[in-house]
Design a protein around this motif. Structure first.
Motif, PDB file in Angstrom:
ATOM      1  N   ALA A   9       1.413   2.542 -12.646  1.00 21.99           N
ATOM      2  CA  ALA A   9       2.767   2.002 -12.744  1.00 21.99           C
ATOM      3  C   ALA A   9       3.077   1.067 -11.576  1.00 21.99           C
ATOM      4  CB  ALA A   9       3.789   3.132 -12.802  1.00 21.99           C
ATOM      5  N   ARG A  10       2.682   1.468 -10.364  1.00 19.53           N
ATOM      6  CA  ARG A  10       2.938   0.659  -9.179  1.00 19.53           C
ATOM      7  C   ARG A  10       2.007   1.135  -8.065  1.00 19.53           C
ATOM      8  NH1 ARG A  10       6.800   4.635  -9.318  1.00 19.53           N
ATOM      9  NH2 ARG A  10       7.136   5.800  -7.367  1.00 19.53           N
ATOM     10  N   TYR A  11       2.078   0.421  -6.977  1.00 17.10           N
ATOM     11  CA  TYR A  11       1.304   0.779  -5.785  1.00 17.10           C
ATOM     12  C   TYR A  11       2.266   1.060  -4.633  1.00 17.10           C
ATOM     13  CZ  TYR A  11      -2.947  -0.859  -8.104  1.00 17.10           C
ATOM     14  OH  TYR A  11      -3.993  -1.017  -8.974  1.00 17.10           O
ATOM     15  N   GLU A  12       1.946   2.062  -3.862  1.00 17.17           N
ATOM     16  CA  GLU A  12       2.729   2.395  -2.681  1.00 17.17           C
ATOM     17  C   GLU A  12       1.825   2.332  -1.453  1.00 17.17           C
ATOM     18  OE1 GLU A  12       4.663   6.120  -3.014  1.00 17.17           O
ATOM     19  OE2 GLU A  12       6.092   5.444  -4.547  1.00 17.17           O
ATOM     20  N   GLU A  13       2.404   1.905  -0.343  1.00 14.59           N
ATOM     21  CA  GLU A  13       1.657   1.802   0.899  1.00 14.59           C
ATOM     22  C   GLU A  13       1.661   3.148   1.629  1.00 14.59           C
ATOM     23  OE1 GLU A  13       3.283  -1.319   3.194  1.00 14.59           O
ATOM     24  OE2 GLU A  13       2.394  -2.919   1.975  1.00 14.59           O
ATOM     25  N   LYS A  14       0.483   3.518   2.090  1.00 16.82           N
ATOM     26  CA  LYS A  14       0.323   4.767   2.832  1.00 16.82           C
ATOM     27  C   LYS A  14      -0.197   4.437   4.218  1.00 16.82           C
ATOM     28  CE  LYS A  14      -2.220   9.131   2.982  1.00 16.82           C
ATOM     29  NZ  LYS A  14      -3.291   9.954   2.362  1.00 16.82           N
ATOM     30  N   ASP A  15       0.642   4.678   5.212  1.00 14.41           N
ATOM     31  CA  ASP A  15       0.267   4.466   6.614  1.00 14.41           C
ATOM     32  C   ASP A  15       0.006   5.833   7.228  1.00 14.41           C
ATOM     33  OD1 ASP A  15      -0.157   3.659   9.171  1.00 14.41           O
ATOM     34  OD2 ASP A  15       1.685   2.494   9.374  1.00 14.41           O
ATOM     35  N   TRP A  16      -1.274   6.130   7.486  1.00 16.92           N
ATOM     36  CA  TRP A  16      -1.626   7.465   7.990  1.00 16.92           C
ATOM     37  C   TRP A  16      -1.029   7.717   9.359  1.00 16.92           C
ATOM     38  CZ3 TRP A  16      -4.438   8.627  12.423  1.00 16.92           C
ATOM     39  CH2 TRP A  16      -4.744   9.971  12.598  1.00 16.92           C
ATOM     40  N   PHE A  17      -1.088   6.727  10.258  1.00 15.91           N
ATOM     41  CA  PHE A  17      -0.563   6.959  11.604  1.00 15.91           C
ATOM     42  C   PHE A  17       0.944   7.098  11.597  1.00 15.91           C
ATOM     43  CE2 PHE A  17       0.548   5.547  15.968  1.00 15.91           C
ATOM     44  CZ  PHE A  17      -0.114   6.553  16.645  1.00 15.91           C
TER      45      PHE A  17
END
Length: 795
Positions: free
Chosen positions: A584-592
């Motif tokens: 459906a969509r993409y989400e940004e994942k920032d681990w830090f």
């Protein structure tokens, strides 16, 4: 065809026995010579082996005879005894020389001819060996093979990197809490010279950090408190900057001079700390990945052996040992920066402890491998005079001296006296014509921190006596000299501008008050790469226990990723699926960012402030790289490759093609070797479309329209073994490379299967029903997307 010759050399027939020497043509009859039969050789035995088998005894006897023949000397061993005459024995005269008496005097030792075997210490009987297989996975490449890392090895390195970052964060959080200890701050403040204490108190009073003491205004024989009103004020002097208007409240900040007073005090404290603190041990650094054997050795040595700072690193178990380092004013470079932060907090400044984390990486380059030698080990120590650039004036200076008194006002200028004061006033570092309120007849020369004539307004703050007590300070040891950039430093909040300024009194000895000095904190250069210094995560810890990611401030032009590329885990795009299993969509994942969520402000206990919002909008705001405008006629291949307006046909990707109506807009000349040049057509980027194969379009519920020709033909990409075999057979049969056609979106249409007739559902050639999208469902059928439906229908 040449004749066949066997490799085995055929033995010529043996000559018959005859006279060894021909008969001489001498007078008279020749004497008859008796001959003996020739001795058998190995060839005779091999020739005889063709016949029936011989017995074992005969073979053994032949071998013994051959061995005996090898031990004989010269060619005489082949002659018979009949060829020699028996010579008479010579008659020797017996002589009595008394040798028997000598033999009687010699003592002989009894030697056992057959000694009994000594019992061996080895255990007798069966030996039992237990082999334990090491189930750990090595994350190094000890044999130097070219084979790339496996999926599990990559994941192990990523997980190791993440764990190391979190452990370093927790370590710095503990050190930050120790820097807020009141007892520790008192230890550091008591060691300040009286002159610096006076300047600290003056700075605190000017910034409203303490209640000002009653100041005495010296007039014409009258003494008045500073807060009293003038009874006979001149009516014509109504300007806002006159003496009555200069009086401020005790809790207000004196805005006069801006941050110059802060920077002046910082320089004073920085010079004092550089001369006072002694480096005695190595600090934290990135070592790299070690082999399993080396890790076992280092772990065993850390647990069992006596602590060695050069091998195990600096160890501070609790805050008590941290206070001991503050009392002795010695430790590593990291401890020095941490204690300096504690000193600034004790003074009353809002100071952050900034840490540039140095975790192990997650890549597989050679820079991630461990050092061959221990980099923390100290080499040969030079002479003490060459270790530290501290001048010998510190040793020759006198004991604690009080701050110099200002010259009495209104009495004119006293003549300068000879001595140290005269040298100070004529120093080359002081600008000519600059004013100062200190008298010239001082006992010791103070340090003049004034930078221009504008400092005449605050001349009392610029001339300071920072004479250190007479105490022999041992030179610092040259630890971590290969680390050109600091791992810890301090950020000080200005009470006037509400901005943070970095300060490093240990390594760079600089105040980041401008962009040039701020850029010095970013790691760069070949030496820093060899020392494994990286810029990945820079975190600032505040006195309230919170932390903030301040990496953007120290990147060049605040552009990302900058120096963090390859060393900091990038932001991932995670697909979000709908209930039908489609993206459906993409989400940004920032681990830090997830790691920092437990440290940042924003809770009820530690709410965000306006200073945080202002900092995020200015210094910590990420900027995009500016696009370079290429002038007409100066285009290059790289500029066309990154251009968003034009494109060359050579730069098209595998799934990109030009529409049939595309026309070139200009020509680009490509220079070759020598004077050879070629011209290529330049097309517009808007004429480029994405293409897909028939199989890919079929999975999206589309198929090429009848009569459409592919825009592009590319080699096949075989994913399965059967597919590869089919392509290999087709290429072998045709002798050409097999190509597949690619079609654009405009060349395809939706797949609409025929409706169900007589209860028969249309299937493909394999007997399956293709239902990738809703449009592929035949009319009259219903799709039930539930597990176990097929089993229920079969029942």
């Amino acid at each position: 065809m040449p004749p066949f010759l066997p490799r085995k050399r055929l033995r010529s027939p043996s000559p018959e026995a005859g006279p060894s020497h021909p008969a001489p043509n001498s007078k008279g009859k020749a004497k008859s010579i008796t001959t003996t039969p020739r001795k058998a050789t190995l060839f005779d035995d091999l020739d005889a082996g063709v016949g029936p088998k011989r017995s074992v005894e005969r073979s053994r006897a032949l071998l013994e005879k051959l061995a005996a023949s090898d031990d004989d000397d010269g060619s005489l061993s082949s002659l018979s005894e009949d060829e020699f005459e028996d010579a008479p024995k010579a008659k020797w005269q017996k002589m009595d020389d008394g040798s028997d008496d000598e033999d009687e005097d010699i003592e002989f030792e009894d030697v056992e001819t057959n000694p009994a075997p000594a019992p061996s210490g080895l255990p007798s009987g069966d030996l039992e060996l237990t082999l334990t297989r090491d189930t750990r996975v090595s994350i190094t490449n000890p044999f130097g093979t070219k084979k790339g890392p496996s999926k599990i090895e990559r994941q192990i390195r990523i997980s190791t990197h993440q764990v190391h970052v979190q452990l370093l964060m927790f370590h710095n959080a503990i050190r930050n809490s120790w820097c807020c200890d009141k007892e520790l701050q008192e230890i550091l403040l008591k060691q300040l010279p009286p002159a610096i204490e006076e300047q600290v108190e003056r700075w605190r009073s000017n910034n409203g950090l303490m209640r000002k003491k009653d100041e005495v205004l010296k007039g014409k024989g009258k003494v008045k408190a500073k807060g009293t009103k003038r009874k006979n004020a001149d009516a014509h002097r109504g300007r806002e900057w006159d003496e009555p208007a200069a009086i401020v409240r005790d809790d207000e900040v004196d805005m006069k001079g801006g941050d110059r007073r802060l920077f002046g005090l910082m320089k004073l404290l920085m010079n004092y700390w550089k001369a006072r603190f002694r480096i005695t041990s190595p600090g934290l650094r990135k070592l790299g990945y070690m082999s399993l054997q080396t890790l076992d050795e280092e772990s065993k040595s850390f647990r069992e052996d006596e602590h060695d700072p050069e091998r195990h690193g600096e160890r501070i178990r609790d805050i008590g040992e941290f206070r001991d380092h503050a009392k002795a004013m010695e430790g590593s470079r990291d401890v020095s920066a941490q204690l300096f932060t504690a000193l600034l907090r004790g003074v009353g400044m809002e100071a952050r402890l900034v840490a540039n984390l140095q975790p192990v990486g997650f890549g597989w380059s050679q820079t991630e491998e461990a050092f061959e030698e221990n980099p923390r080990k100290l080499g040969k120590i030079k002479s003490p005079a060459k270790l530290d650039p501290i001048s010998s004036d510190e040793d020759d200076s006198g004991s604690d001296k009080a701050a110099p008194k200002p010259a009495p006002k209104g009495k004119g200028k006293e003549p300068s006296k000879k001595g140290k004061a005269a040298k100070s006033n004529t120093s080359p570092g002081r600008k000519p014509g600059s004013r100062h309120s200190r008298g010239s007849g001082l006992k010791d020369a103070p340090i003049n921190l004034s930078d221009s004539e504008e400092d005449a307004v605050e001349s009392d703050d610029s001339v300071i006596d920072v004479t250190l007590p007479k105490k022999r300070i041992l030179p610092s040891l040259p630890y971590d000299k290969d680390l050109l950039f600091p791992h810890y430093w301090t950020e000080v909040l200005s009470p006037i501008t509400n901005t943070y300024t970095p300060v490093d009194p240990v390594v760079l000895v600089v105040i980041g008050d401008n962009q040039a000095n701020l850029a010095r904190f970013e790691t760069r250069g070949t030496k820093s790469e060899k020392a494994k210094q990286v810029t990945a995560y820079i975190v600032g810890h505040s006195p309230d226990g919170t932390a903030k990611d301040v990496t953007t401030r120290y990147l060049k032009q605040h552009q990302w990723p900058g120096r963090t590329k390859g060393f900091r885990l990038p932001i991932e795009k995670v697909p979000v699926y709908n209930r039908k299993g489609k993206v459906a969509r993409y989400e940004e994942k920032d681990w830090f960012k997830t790691v920092m969520s437990g440290y940042v402000r924003g809770t009820r206990k530690c709410p965000r402030t306006e200073i945080d919002d202002h900092e995020d909008a200015t210094d910590l705001r990420r900027k995009k790289a500016e696009k370079k405008v290429v002038e007409e006629g100066k285009e290059t291949l790289q500029s066309y490759k990154s251009s968003e307006e034009f494109v060359l046909e050579r730069h098209l990707r595998r799934e990109e093609a030009l529409v049939r109506s595309a026309k070139h807009v200009k020509m680009f000349t490509v220079k070759g070797k020598g004077e050879d040049t070629t011209e290529e057509k330049v097309f517009l980027r808007k004429d480029v479309v994405n293409c897909k194969s028939m199989e890919t379009w079929h999975k999206e519920g589309r198929a090429p329209k009848p009569g459409e020709e592919p825009l592009k033909r590319v080699p096949y990409r075989a994913a399965t073994t059967n597919r590869k075999r089919e392509l290999a057979e087709a290429e072998h049969a045709s002798g050409e490379k097999m190509l597949q056609g690619l079609y654009s979106m405009e060349q395809t249409d939706w797949i609409i299967p025929p409706p169900i007739e007589n209860g028969i559902i249309p299937k493909n050639s394999f007997g399956n029903i293709d239902l990738y999208v809703d449009s592929m469902l035949p009319e009259g059928a219903v799709h039930i997307p539930m597990r176990g439906t097929m089993k229920i229908c079969k029942r």
